[in-house]
Design a protein around this motif. Sequence first.
Motif, PDB file in Angstrom:
ATOM      1  N   UNK A  47      25.172  22.776  -6.455  1.00 23.51           N
ATOM      2  CA  UNK A  47      24.124  22.926  -7.466  1.00 23.51           C
ATOM      3  C   UNK A  47      24.711  23.459  -8.769  1.00 23.51           C
ATOM      4  N   UNK A  48      25.494  24.521  -8.687  1.00 27.17           N
ATOM      5  CA  UNK A  48      26.087  25.104  -9.902  1.00 27.17           C
ATOM      6  C   UNK A  48      27.032  24.115 -10.573  1.00 27.17           C
ATOM      7  N   UNK A  54      31.901  22.858  -8.090  1.00 26.32           N
ATOM      8  CA  UNK A  54      31.266  22.229  -6.931  1.00 26.32           C
ATOM      9  C   UNK A  54      32.199  22.188  -5.726  1.00 26.32           C
ATOM     10  N   UNK A  55      33.493  21.994  -5.969  1.00 21.30           N
ATOM     11  CA  UNK A  55      34.442  21.862  -4.861  1.00 21.30           C
ATOM     12  C   UNK A  55      34.729  23.181  -4.160  1.00 21.30           C
ATOM     13  N   UNK A  56      34.595  24.274  -4.895  1.00 24.73           N
ATOM     14  CA  UNK A  56      34.844  25.607  -4.335  1.00 24.73           C
ATOM     15  C   UNK A  56      36.238  25.692  -3.715  1.00 24.73           C
ATOM     16  N   UNK A  57      37.242  25.238  -4.518  1.00 24.83           N
ATOM     17  CA  UNK A  57      38.610  25.194  -4.013  1.00 24.83           C
ATOM     18  C   UNK A  57      39.590  25.583  -5.111  1.00 24.83           C
ATOM     19  N   UNK A  58      40.428  26.567  -4.815  1.00 20.89           N
ATOM     20  CA  UNK A  58      41.456  26.972  -5.781  1.00 20.89           C
ATOM     21  C   UNK A  58      42.464  25.845  -6.003  1.00 20.89           C
ATOM     22  N   UNK A  59      42.769  25.087  -4.965  1.00 18.55           N
ATOM     23  CA  UNK A  59      43.689  23.962  -5.101  1.00 18.55           C
ATOM     24  C   UNK A  59      43.164  22.914  -6.068  1.00 18.55           C
ATOM     25  N   UNK A  70      38.313  19.906  -1.137  1.00 13.09           N
ATOM     26  CA  UNK A  70      37.036  20.568  -1.432  1.00 13.09           C
ATOM     27  C   UNK A  70      36.442  21.248  -0.206  1.00 13.09           C
ATOM     28  N   UNK A  71      35.788  22.348  -0.481  1.00 11.02           N
ATOM     29  CA  UNK A  71      35.024  23.094   0.519  1.00 11.02           C
ATOM     30  C   UNK A  71      33.655  23.442  -0.078  1.00 11.02           C
ATOM     31  N   UNK A  72      32.890  22.429  -0.472  1.00 12.55           N
ATOM     32  CA  UNK A  72      31.649  22.688  -1.190  1.00 12.55           C
ATOM     33  C   UNK A  72      30.566  23.308  -0.315  1.00 12.55           C
ATOM     34  N   UNK A  73      29.713  24.044  -0.974  1.00 19.60           N
ATOM     35  CA  UNK A  73      28.526  24.602  -0.334  1.00 19.60           C
ATOM     36  C   UNK A  73      27.320  24.104  -1.135  1.00 19.60           C
ATOM     37  N   UNK A 101      28.053  12.818  -4.960  1.00 17.61           N
ATOM     38  CA  UNK A 101      27.600  12.360  -3.644  1.00 17.61           C
ATOM     39  C   UNK A 101      28.705  12.547  -2.604  1.00 17.61           C
ATOM     40  N   UNK A 102      29.948  12.237  -2.988  1.00 15.19           N
ATOM     41  CA  UNK A 102      31.064  12.428  -2.057  1.00 15.19           C
ATOM     42  C   UNK A 102      31.266  13.902  -1.732  1.00 15.19           C
ATOM     43  N   UNK A 103      31.131  14.765  -2.735  1.00 14.28           N
ATOM     44  CA  UNK A 103      31.245  16.202  -2.467  1.00 14.28           C
ATOM     45  C   UNK A 103      30.097  16.669  -1.569  1.00 14.28           C
ATOM     46  N   UNK A 104      28.914  16.136  -1.784  1.00 10.23           N
ATOM     47  CA  UNK A 104      27.768  16.502  -0.929  1.00 10.23           C
ATOM     48  C   UNK A 104      28.030  16.073   0.510  1.00 10.23           C
ATOM     49  N   UNK A 105      28.578  14.873   0.688  1.00 10.94           N
ATOM     50  CA  UNK A 105      28.910  14.424   2.047  1.00 10.94           C
ATOM     51  C   UNK A 105      29.985  15.314   2.662  1.00 10.94           C
TER      52      UNK A 105
END
Length: 170
Positions: free
Chosen positions: A34-35, A87-92, A26-29, A161-165
Amino acid sequence: MTMIDWLARRRVALGFVCGIAAIVLARPSRASLLAGGLVAAAGEAVRIWAAGHLEKSREVTTSGPYRFTRHPLYVGSAIITLGFVVASRSAGVAVMAAVYLGLTYTAAIRREEAFLTERFGAAYPDYKAGRLGGVARTFSVERAMRNREYRAVAGILAAMAMLAMRAVWP
């Protein structure tokens, strides 16, 4: 044991493995969190609606979202998964989620439909064909709790929460 049985029985464990891999990839922003969180919440709303109408293994349910689809819990879970992909913003993560859903949910649905046909006889094929009437049932929070939908809510909150971290500490 067939491959379908194996995948169906291990879909939750495989989901955890994919979830850990998704956190790594993941490369979340802030915007993607939020989305994706909103999409995941919509998916959980579908699951709660379904769980509030379902009497698991006791009857073929035709009320609530079961009027529209045979598997609203899986539909809700797929929407939740889409939320995590966003949320992850990852193609993988997107590819992994698509493969996971395609394999495990197809297997689980096949296994579940075989069980329901065996358990309920002609009622389930009639339901699949749209020929089964149904009990008009109202939504019940108690029923949703009895179906342990609170566990899905807790899982979503933990994963987000893990993605936010991950967004804060790449």
